[in-house]
Design a protein around this motif. Sequence first.
Motif, PDB file in Angstrom:
ATOM      1  N   LYS B 511       0.827  -1.201   0.000  1.00 49.05           N
ATOM      2  CA  LYS B 511       0.000   0.000   0.000  1.00 49.05           C
ATOM      3  C   LYS B 511       0.869   1.261   0.000  1.00 49.05           C
ATOM      4  N   SER B 512       1.839   1.281   0.909  1.00 45.03           N
ATOM      5  CA  SER B 512       2.633   2.515   0.994  1.00 45.03           C
ATOM      6  C   SER B 512       3.510   2.676  -0.258  1.00 45.03           C
ATOM      7  N   GLN B 513       3.953   1.563  -0.821  1.00 45.01           N
ATOM      8  CA  GLN B 513       4.759   1.664  -2.041  1.00 45.01           C
ATOM      9  C   GLN B 513       3.927   2.157  -3.231  1.00 45.01           C
ATOM     10  N   VAL B 514       2.706   1.643  -3.343  1.00 46.65           N
ATOM     11  CA  VAL B 514       1.844   2.097  -4.441  1.00 46.65           C
ATOM     12  C   VAL B 514       1.589   3.598  -4.298  1.00 46.65           C
ATOM     13  N   GLU B 515       1.375   4.034  -3.061  1.00 50.27           N
ATOM     14  CA  GLU B 515       1.198   5.465  -2.815  1.00 50.27           C
ATOM     15  C   GLU B 515       2.416   6.252  -3.288  1.00 50.27           C
ATOM     16  N   ARG B 516       3.571   5.771  -2.880  1.00 50.00           N
ATOM     17  CA  ARG B 516       4.812   6.456  -3.249  1.00 50.00           C
ATOM     18  C   ARG B 516       4.969   6.462  -4.777  1.00 50.00           C
ATOM     19  N   MET B 517       4.683   5.338  -5.388  1.00 46.35           N
ATOM     20  CA  MET B 517       4.882   5.230  -6.827  1.00 46.35           C
ATOM     21  C   MET B 517       3.913   6.122  -7.599  1.00 46.35           C
ATOM     22  N   LEU B 518       2.688   6.232  -7.098  1.00 43.47           N
ATOM     23  CA  LEU B 518       1.719   7.084  -7.786  1.00 43.47           C
ATOM     24  C   LEU B 518       2.110   8.551  -7.688  1.00 43.47           C
ATOM     25  N   GLN B 519       2.813   8.900  -6.586  1.00 43.70           N
ATOM     26  CA  GLN B 519       3.231  10.298  -6.435  1.00 43.70           C
ATOM     27  C   GLN B 519       4.451  10.625  -7.289  1.00 43.70           C
ATOM     28  N   ASP B 520       5.154   9.613  -7.703  1.00 47.28           N
ATOM     29  CA  ASP B 520       6.365   9.817  -8.505  1.00 47.28           C
ATOM     30  C   ASP B 520       5.973  10.209  -9.934  1.00 47.28           C
ATOM     31  N   PRO B 521       6.730  11.140 -10.527  1.00 47.38           N
ATOM     32  CA  PRO B 521       6.373  11.563 -11.887  1.00 47.38           C
ATOM     33  C   PRO B 521       6.347  10.413 -12.902  1.00 47.38           C
ATOM     34  N   ARG B 522       7.051   9.330 -12.627  1.00 51.87           N
ATOM     35  CA  ARG B 522       7.034   8.213 -13.566  1.00 51.87           C
ATOM     36  C   ARG B 522       5.637   7.603 -13.730  1.00 51.87           C
ATOM     37  N   SER B 523       4.742   7.885 -12.754  1.00 50.30           N
ATOM     38  CA  SER B 523       3.391   7.319 -12.859  1.00 50.30           C
ATOM     39  C   SER B 523       2.626   7.909 -14.045  1.00 50.30           C
ATOM     40  N   GLU B 524       3.134   9.026 -14.569  1.00 49.21           N
ATOM     41  CA  GLU B 524       2.555   9.608 -15.775  1.00 49.21           C
ATOM     42  C   GLU B 524       2.570   8.580 -16.919  1.00 49.21           C
ATOM     43  N   ARG B 525       3.582   7.726 -16.915  1.00 45.49           N
ATOM     44  CA  ARG B 525       3.666   6.687 -17.951  1.00 45.49           C
ATOM     45  C   ARG B 525       2.499   5.720 -17.858  1.00 45.49           C
ATOM     46  N   PHE B 526       2.106   5.396 -16.618  1.00 44.96           N
ATOM     47  CA  PHE B 526       0.942   4.524 -16.416  1.00 44.96           C
ATOM     48  C   PHE B 526      -0.298   5.208 -16.963  1.00 44.96           C
ATOM     49  N   VAL B 527      -0.481   6.468 -16.578  1.00 48.34           N
ATOM     50  CA  VAL B 527      -1.669   7.201 -17.017  1.00 48.34           C
ATOM     51  C   VAL B 527      -1.761   7.178 -18.544  1.00 48.34           C
ATOM     52  N   GLN B 528      -0.670   7.550 -19.201  1.00 48.69           N
ATOM     53  CA  GLN B 528      -0.731   7.658 -20.662  1.00 48.69           C
ATOM     54  C   GLN B 528      -0.852   6.293 -21.328  1.00 48.69           C
ATOM     55  N   SER B 529      -0.045   5.357 -20.868  1.00 46.56           N
ATOM     56  CA  SER B 529      -0.054   4.061 -21.512  1.00 46.56           C
ATOM     57  C   SER B 529      -1.406   3.375 -21.327  1.00 46.56           C
ATOM     58  N   PHE B 530      -1.955   3.481 -20.125  1.00 47.30           N
ATOM     59  CA  PHE B 530      -3.231   2.825 -19.870  1.00 47.30           C
ATOM     60  C   PHE B 530      -4.348   3.469 -20.696  1.00 47.30           C
ATOM     61  N   ILE B 531      -4.374   4.792 -20.712  1.00 53.29           N
ATOM     62  CA  ILE B 531      -5.416   5.486 -21.479  1.00 53.29           C
ATOM     63  C   ILE B 531      -5.233   5.233 -22.982  1.00 53.29           C
ATOM     64  N   ASN B 532      -3.981   5.253 -23.438  1.00 45.08           N
ATOM     65  CA  ASN B 532      -3.728   5.001 -24.860  1.00 45.08           C
ATOM     66  C   ASN B 532      -4.256   3.648 -25.293  1.00 45.08           C
ATOM     67  N   GLN B 533      -4.179   2.690 -24.378  1.00 42.24           N
ATOM     68  CA  GLN B 533      -4.595   1.348 -24.747  1.00 42.24           C
ATOM     69  C   GLN B 533      -6.075   1.101 -24.430  1.00 42.24           C
ATOM     70  N   TRP B 534      -6.461   1.399 -23.188  1.00 37.42           N
ATOM     71  CA  TRP B 534      -7.857   1.138 -22.808  1.00 37.42           C
ATOM     72  C   TRP B 534      -8.810   1.938 -23.708  1.00 37.42           C
ATOM     73  N   LEU B 535      -8.578   3.224 -23.840  1.00 42.97           N
ATOM     74  CA  LEU B 535      -9.505   4.069 -24.593  1.00 42.97           C
ATOM     75  C   LEU B 535      -9.020   4.331 -26.027  1.00 42.97           C
ATOM     76  N   GLU B 536      -7.999   3.632 -26.417  1.00 40.15           N
ATOM     77  CA  GLU B 536      -7.465   3.703 -27.785  1.00 40.15           C
ATOM     78  C   GLU B 536      -6.979   5.087 -28.191  1.00 40.15           C
ATOM     79  N   LEU B 537      -6.485   5.861 -27.225  1.00 38.57           N
ATOM     80  CA  LEU B 537      -5.960   7.172 -27.595  1.00 38.57           C
ATOM     81  C   LEU B 537      -4.707   7.069 -28.461  1.00 38.57           C
ATOM     82  N   ARG B 538      -4.112   5.875 -28.516  1.00 43.62           N
ATOM     83  CA  ARG B 538      -2.956   5.698 -29.390  1.00 43.62           C
ATOM     84  C   ARG B 538      -3.330   5.941 -30.848  1.00 43.62           C
ATOM     85  N   LYS B 539      -4.635   5.854 -31.137  1.00 39.56           N
ATOM     86  CA  LYS B 539      -5.063   6.091 -32.520  1.00 39.56           C
ATOM     87  C   LYS B 539      -5.382   7.566 -32.763  1.00 39.56           C
ATOM     88  N   PHE B 540      -5.033   8.428 -31.816  1.00 40.05           N
ATOM     89  CA  PHE B 540      -5.450   9.824 -31.908  1.00 40.05           C
ATOM     90  C   PHE B 540      -5.030  10.479 -33.220  1.00 40.05           C
TER      91      PHE B 540
END
Lengths: 432, 827
Positions: B511-540
Amino acid sequence: MKKQSFWIRPKAISRRTALKAAGVSLALPFLESMAASGKAPENPDRMIAVMCEMGYITDYLFPKKAGRNYEMTDYLKQIEDFRDDFTIFSGMSLTGVNGGHDAARSFLSGAVNPSSSSFKNSISLDQLMAQKIGHLTRFSNLPLSLTENSSKFSILQSGVTLPSINRASELYKMMFIQGSKSDVAKQLTNLNHGKSILDMVNGEAKKFAKEVTKNDKVKLDQYMTSVREAEKRLNFKIDWAKTPKPGVKHKMPKDVTDKTDVGTKLRQMYEMVTLAFETDSTRLVTIYAEGGGFGNIYSLKDSKVTDGWHPLTHMAERKDKRPILKKIDEDQFKALGGFMKQLKSKKTGGETLLDKTMILHSSNLGHAGRHDNLNLPTILAGGKFKHGQHLAFDRKNNYNQANLYLSMLHSMGMNADKFASSTGTVKGLDFA
Amino acid sequence: MKLVTFLLILFLSMNSWADPRIDYIKKFSNKYCSDCHDDDLTKGGLDLAKYSLNLNTLDEEKMWSLIYDRVSHSEMPPPQKKKQPTKAEKEEFKTSLSSLLNESVLKTQESSGRTIVRRITREEYENTLRDLLHLPDLEIKSLLPEDSITNGFDNVASGQDLSHVNIESYLKAAEYALDMATALGPKPRPFKYEKDIVTFRKYTKKHRHKRPKENGIFYFTAKKRPAVPPFMIEGFRIPYSGTYRISFKAFGSKFSYKELKSYPADKGTAQVATTFSGPKGAFRKHQSFTLPNDKCDDYITYLGHVNIGDHFAFNSSSLPTAANKPPTYMPQTREAIGVKGFKIEGPIFAEWPPKSHKVLYGNLRQVQWSSKVSKFPPNNKLLRHRFAKPNKSLENTVIVSSNPTQDAQRLLARFMTKAFRRPVSTEKLNTYMSFFKSLSQQGYSFQESLKKTYMGILCDPHFLYFREKPGKLDDYALASRLSYFIWKSLPDKELLELANQGKLNQSSTIKSQVERMLQDPRSERFVQSFINQWLELRKFQSSTPDITLYPEYKSDTWLESSLQRETYSFFKKLINENLSAKNIIDSDFIMINGRLAKLYGIEGIYGDEIRPVKVPRNLPRGGFMTQGAILKVTANGTTTSPITRGTWLAEKILGVHIPPPPAGVPAAEANLASPKTLKEQLAQHRNNSSCASCHVKIDPAGFALEKFDVMGATRENYRVLEGGKPVKKIVNLVNTEYQLGMDIDSSGTVVGGEKFSNVEQFKKIVMKDHKHITKHFLKNLITFATGSSIQFADRHELNKIVDQSKDKDGVRTLIHQVTQSKLFRNK
């Protein structure tokens, strides 16, 4: 030495003889051994597949009359000089291949439902042919494009899409520029090091495979097979690196920097392909004729184009836009005509290059304006076929284009029963 | 042996015949299903005889799960059929099938895990090398073949391909990255370029018209001539690749061409500028800035990566671009951006040699090569990448060690632990050490031998694959699963340290690690990659708006980037503030900037910064489905199709399975030449029962979005090319004409009979089943996090998460629930 033919083949590389019937089901390992034996034919069979990304206004392409006495249409006029060297097909499409632009990925593989979220591609026609004849030339095949770095439709057995070469100069360098002695030595060192690295990681994979489950092992086996295959390719490259490259009179082409000059880029690629065939650098080529992004313009020498190529296709039904799109279409057919002319002008042993080169010229889209995947604008030129006709199939209930691929496969001496969804070879398309 | 196998098979098959569940399922399907789904009449492409109940393959499991769903939702047998199972029959069928499916899936999961051994994707490969080598700007993705996509995601192990092309590419990419990381020679001398008055080439030689300058300030206004931004700033050449400090002075203003005089900017406006660098024709975007109005005394400064030989460019993003057509309407005084100074300094190295170099070679000495150093000379290909003019001395520089074995061992051990994401066995280290030694002994330099060894590490299956054993993940495997989920890259020091101490695999630590990781700027990669794939924004980028129909969107790069940022920021806000997953469907806020406010018709929002704004009354926005990026991805630039959008909504958000379209049926497309609505065409095939079975699910959702155009703006009429009402107006200073076609009807009826007349009402209907939508979101999240699609037996665990979340369905909470779940913590 016997009279030097224009096929510059300093080294005969042959393949194990176990090659009986090549078919889709038969996965041929690449280059088992290359003991020199036999001589390659003077003017071997070749194949090039050109896929235009945007479709054509097929109203200007398909003749009304079927058979040998069909009337010339506006697009076919561009290649009229070679009327007896090509067949125009109508009412043909790839069964189960849909999804508009997504269909490009299945253009030469015939894999169904390319726009599905779990699409799995299968081997493309050129790659299947490469399994039989790829080892005979410096480049087993050349996947080309105009701006992208993906071949889009050149697909390996594993479903991986091959990257492509998009600069004519790069292609020229690969084929014809012989590096200095020390360059070659460095290249050989790198290739040999590459081999040692692969040898080592393969050993690591074997150890890894021992500690995983049965299901995981399948994946690691895939890794090890790929590594071994890559090692073989490196061996192949090492052999060829030691073999001097052929010389040609043609100068190194200057790359087109104007992104909109799609026509010139296409012509340059055709020129390079002619050289590649002439020097037997490869016998298999694919060209992904794309416009460099969906907004890019296809500019013309004699008319001003203001709309992007892709938007134009969507406006194909518009009176004011249709003529310009027609000109763009015609420009590509002109380029094809130029290519056929080059191939026809080169002769060896009584046969022209065109006589031995199948040219498949088509698109993933049918009618440009509708962006559907039915009634593909397919032309087959050259090779051993009896051409000069319009093979008209049902426009409402299309004939399967995979059958044409099977015919082409047979023409390459690969007598498979089936390719993708094919149901047989094309009726009415006979060998000459 | 053969006999034994035969008997075994016989026994097994007899055994399965004897299973009463299988008997019942067969009886049930013979009675109710096989009329349509046999080898004779394979309706919907299903021949039941093809799918045995042995459930040995993924396909079989998938197909029977689907059959289970369709029967439980009473979609099959079709309600209009006379022959219907009784309630008891249906229940027994469901119980039998679900117990059979659960049993089979769990058996496989126990012996092999849910996930098959997973390979890092090319996106992950790039991130991993960036982090491993401390090269945040390394671009390497394009050297690797594309990954195939399974169930929407590129990291689903079962669908991952591999071929010799990948292997050859890994070698190439590894060598390139290692070359980029290596820094030979002395620290490059800092470079500085500064200019007070900026001269922009476009306006200097080629164009004869007046230069829009005043008091040494250059003014950008709406382009008078067709010209494609950005404008290059010339007069300098970047000597070395690296991080540079870039500064400029710019402000929003108004400018009169006639008087060559500036005026104060309109109140409440704010202009936006974007900077780029890269080779001509392939500019990479750096950053966008909201400019102050009327004056700028201080430099606007940022750090950006610039490559050797790059050009630098400046784009007045918020000003209209009159590309292709000269402006037909030119007010004398118009919006402008004034630029008065430009400065570029660098490269900035926090240390020399840079970190990237030290990771590989520590602080080892560099000397000029001679045959005494090694038999073979250095092969410094990297000089071409990093330095302007490779000189003889640099080319001849080579890294040496007086204690080669010791140094190599130290450096390799450190590198391998990071790359393999777990402690390295002595055996493994020895393998690489002997590889290194063999090269050295052949006469290659220390540097060359070590580099080739690193290349091996980066092609090793322990680097490329995730090492997980069936059952609970060990601490190191868990560290990788966490880091590749939230950072799409390697675990960092802290994660590995916790794994080393055996502390990671505790719920509170996760739990505490996930919190730390979400606060880290690298979590932006999760946001973009997940949205690009789940919602197909990669086809933008795969469609461009038709400029004849939509002149207002021509070359509007600011709009395009804003649209993408909106969707990412929206998801980020759901995570950061732990907002309810209901926001996926509808929200009372939207994340917009000045450009999006203009697109959506909201007044008083200016500038580039994306910020939360309360949705004004009667504005049909909120949630994902009404965001411009989504509406663009589901359109083709010219027209929109309710089928495309309906299918997208069903599959991505609503969680409704839509089978692929039947072969040989042409796509229904809006006909721009005749304004007959697509809706009428669609009505036809909803009356045809075989089309209807899918289209009743697809079309209504699509209709709800009919009032949004190809870029996401609202509309009341379709735009057409012929037969409509002509519209003439000035757009981006250009007279434009298009025609307005038929009125749009965005009403429909959902499965179940509820009617809606617009998208707001549609959202309300959908909201009633928000739990199902949360569940579907979780399915996607779990697939993305674990590299395996949801299997039948996972449904239990999935339902548990959904039930636990009852009123606490905050997206951050859900991410925690996922990382705490068995699905995530087991292989």
